[in-house]
Design a protein around this motif. Sequence first.
Motif, PDB file in Angstrom:
ATOM      1  N   GLY A   1       0.794  -1.225   0.000  1.00  0.00           N
ATOM      2  CA  GLY A   1       0.000   0.000   0.000  1.00  0.00           C
ATOM      3  C   GLY A   1       0.824   1.272   0.000  1.00  0.00           C
ATOM      4  N   HIS A   2       1.951   1.268   0.714  1.00  0.00           N
ATOM      5  CA  HIS A   2       2.790   2.466   0.768  1.00  0.00           C
ATOM      6  C   HIS A   2       3.446   2.770  -0.576  1.00  0.00           C
ATOM      7  CE1 HIS A   2       5.739  -0.739   1.378  1.00  0.00           C
ATOM      8  NE2 HIS A   2       6.679   0.122   1.041  1.00  0.00           N
ATOM      9  N   ILE A   3       3.456   1.818  -1.471  1.00  0.00           N
ATOM     10  CA  ILE A   3       3.985   2.041  -2.820  1.00  0.00           C
ATOM     11  C   ILE A   3       2.843   2.315  -3.800  1.00  0.00           C
ATOM     12  CG2 ILE A   3       5.201   0.958  -4.759  1.00  0.00           C
ATOM     13  CD1 ILE A   3       6.845  -0.582  -2.664  1.00  0.00           C
ATOM     14  N   LEU A   4       1.759   1.568  -3.666  1.00  0.00           N
ATOM     15  CA  LEU A   4       0.638   1.702  -4.602  1.00  0.00           C
ATOM     16  C   LEU A   4      -0.081   3.040  -4.489  1.00  0.00           C
ATOM     17  CD1 LEU A   4      -0.940  -1.859  -4.402  1.00  0.00           C
ATOM     18  CD2 LEU A   4       0.352  -0.875  -6.287  1.00  0.00           C
ATOM     19  N   LEU A   5      -0.320   3.503  -3.274  1.00  0.00           N
ATOM     20  CA  LEU A   5      -1.074   4.750  -3.106  1.00  0.00           C
ATOM     21  C   LEU A   5      -0.394   5.946  -3.772  1.00  0.00           C
ATOM     22  CD1 LEU A   5      -3.545   6.180  -1.966  1.00  0.00           C
ATOM     23  CD2 LEU A   5      -2.234   6.550   0.130  1.00  0.00           C
ATOM     24  N   PRO A   6       0.901   6.186  -3.547  1.00  0.00           N
ATOM     25  CA  PRO A   6       1.524   7.320  -4.249  1.00  0.00           C
ATOM     26  C   PRO A   6       1.487   7.169  -5.775  1.00  0.00           C
ATOM     27  CG  PRO A   6       2.910   6.630  -2.437  1.00  0.00           C
ATOM     28  CD  PRO A   6       1.825   5.612  -2.567  1.00  0.00           C
ATOM     29  N   LEU A   7       1.668   5.941  -6.270  1.00  0.00           N
ATOM     30  CA  LEU A   7       1.621   5.743  -7.717  1.00  0.00           C
ATOM     31  C   LEU A   7       0.237   6.045  -8.281  1.00  0.00           C
ATOM     32  CD1 LEU A   7       3.751   2.492  -8.157  1.00  0.00           C
ATOM     33  CD2 LEU A   7       4.393   4.853  -8.696  1.00  0.00           C
ATOM     34  N   VAL A   8      -0.784   5.617  -7.590  1.00  0.00           N
ATOM     35  CA  VAL A   8      -2.156   5.887  -8.046  1.00  0.00           C
ATOM     36  C   VAL A   8      -2.441   7.385  -8.004  1.00  0.00           C
ATOM     37  CG1 VAL A   8      -4.590   5.580  -7.452  1.00  0.00           C
ATOM     38  CG2 VAL A   8      -3.054   3.613  -7.451  1.00  0.00           C
ATOM     39  N   LEU A   9      -2.048   8.051  -6.930  1.00  0.00           N
ATOM     40  CA  LEU A   9      -2.312   9.489  -6.819  1.00  0.00           C
ATOM     41  C   LEU A   9      -1.513  10.302  -7.833  1.00  0.00           C
ATOM     42  CD1 LEU A   9      -2.496   9.918  -2.948  1.00  0.00           C
ATOM     43  CD2 LEU A   9      -4.380   9.793  -4.588  1.00  0.00           C
ATOM     44  N   ILE A  10      -0.269   9.930  -8.089  1.00  0.00           N
ATOM     45  CA  ILE A  10       0.536  10.616  -9.106  1.00  0.00           C
ATOM     46  C   ILE A  10      -0.070  10.386 -10.490  1.00  0.00           C
ATOM     47  CG2 ILE A  10       2.771  10.603 -10.291  1.00  0.00           C
ATOM     48  CD1 ILE A  10       4.025  10.080  -7.493  1.00  0.00           C
ATOM     49  N   GLY A  11      -0.458   9.154 -10.770  1.00  0.00           N
ATOM     50  CA  GLY A  11      -1.096   8.854 -12.056  1.00  0.00           C
ATOM     51  C   GLY A  11      -2.380   9.633 -12.242  1.00  0.00           C
ATOM     52  N   LEU A  12      -3.186   9.726 -11.195  1.00  0.00           N
ATOM     53  CA  LEU A  12      -4.427  10.493 -11.270  1.00  0.00           C
ATOM     54  C   LEU A  12      -4.135  11.972 -11.506  1.00  0.00           C
ATOM     55  CD1 LEU A  12      -7.495  10.468 -10.990  1.00  0.00           C
ATOM     56  CD2 LEU A  12      -7.184  10.744  -8.537  1.00  0.00           C
ATOM     57  N   GLY A  13      -3.137  12.500 -10.840  1.00  0.00           N
ATOM     58  CA  GLY A  13      -2.765  13.895 -11.039  1.00  0.00           C
ATOM     59  C   GLY A  13      -2.285  14.179 -12.455  1.00  0.00           C
ATOM     60  N   VAL A  14      -1.469  13.277 -12.981  1.00  0.00           N
ATOM     61  CA  VAL A  14      -0.986  13.443 -14.365  1.00  0.00           C
ATOM     62  C   VAL A  14      -2.152  13.364 -15.343  1.00  0.00           C
ATOM     63  CG1 VAL A  14       0.417  12.366 -16.160  1.00  0.00           C
ATOM     64  CG2 VAL A  14       1.352  12.659 -13.870  1.00  0.00           C
TER      65      VAL A  14
END
Length: 60
Positions: free
Chosen positions: A36-49
């Motif tokens: 989760g500590h890896i997936l959450l930032p990736l999902v949020l960065i992807g959503l922002g992009v």
Amino acid sequence: MSAYVIVFLVLLAVWIAAGRYFATRPAIAKTLSRWGHILLPLVLIGLGVLILIEGGAFGL
């Protein structure tokens, strides 16, 4: 305006219920606790992009 608030609250309840459902499944909970500590930032960065691209922030 009140229709927007009602729809928002109903859909928020759906997201909360779905999150609780998935978080209480042993296999998913184990995966989230491990990754989760890896997936959450990736999902949020992807959503922002995605939001920036769809909003035309990079269009010249």
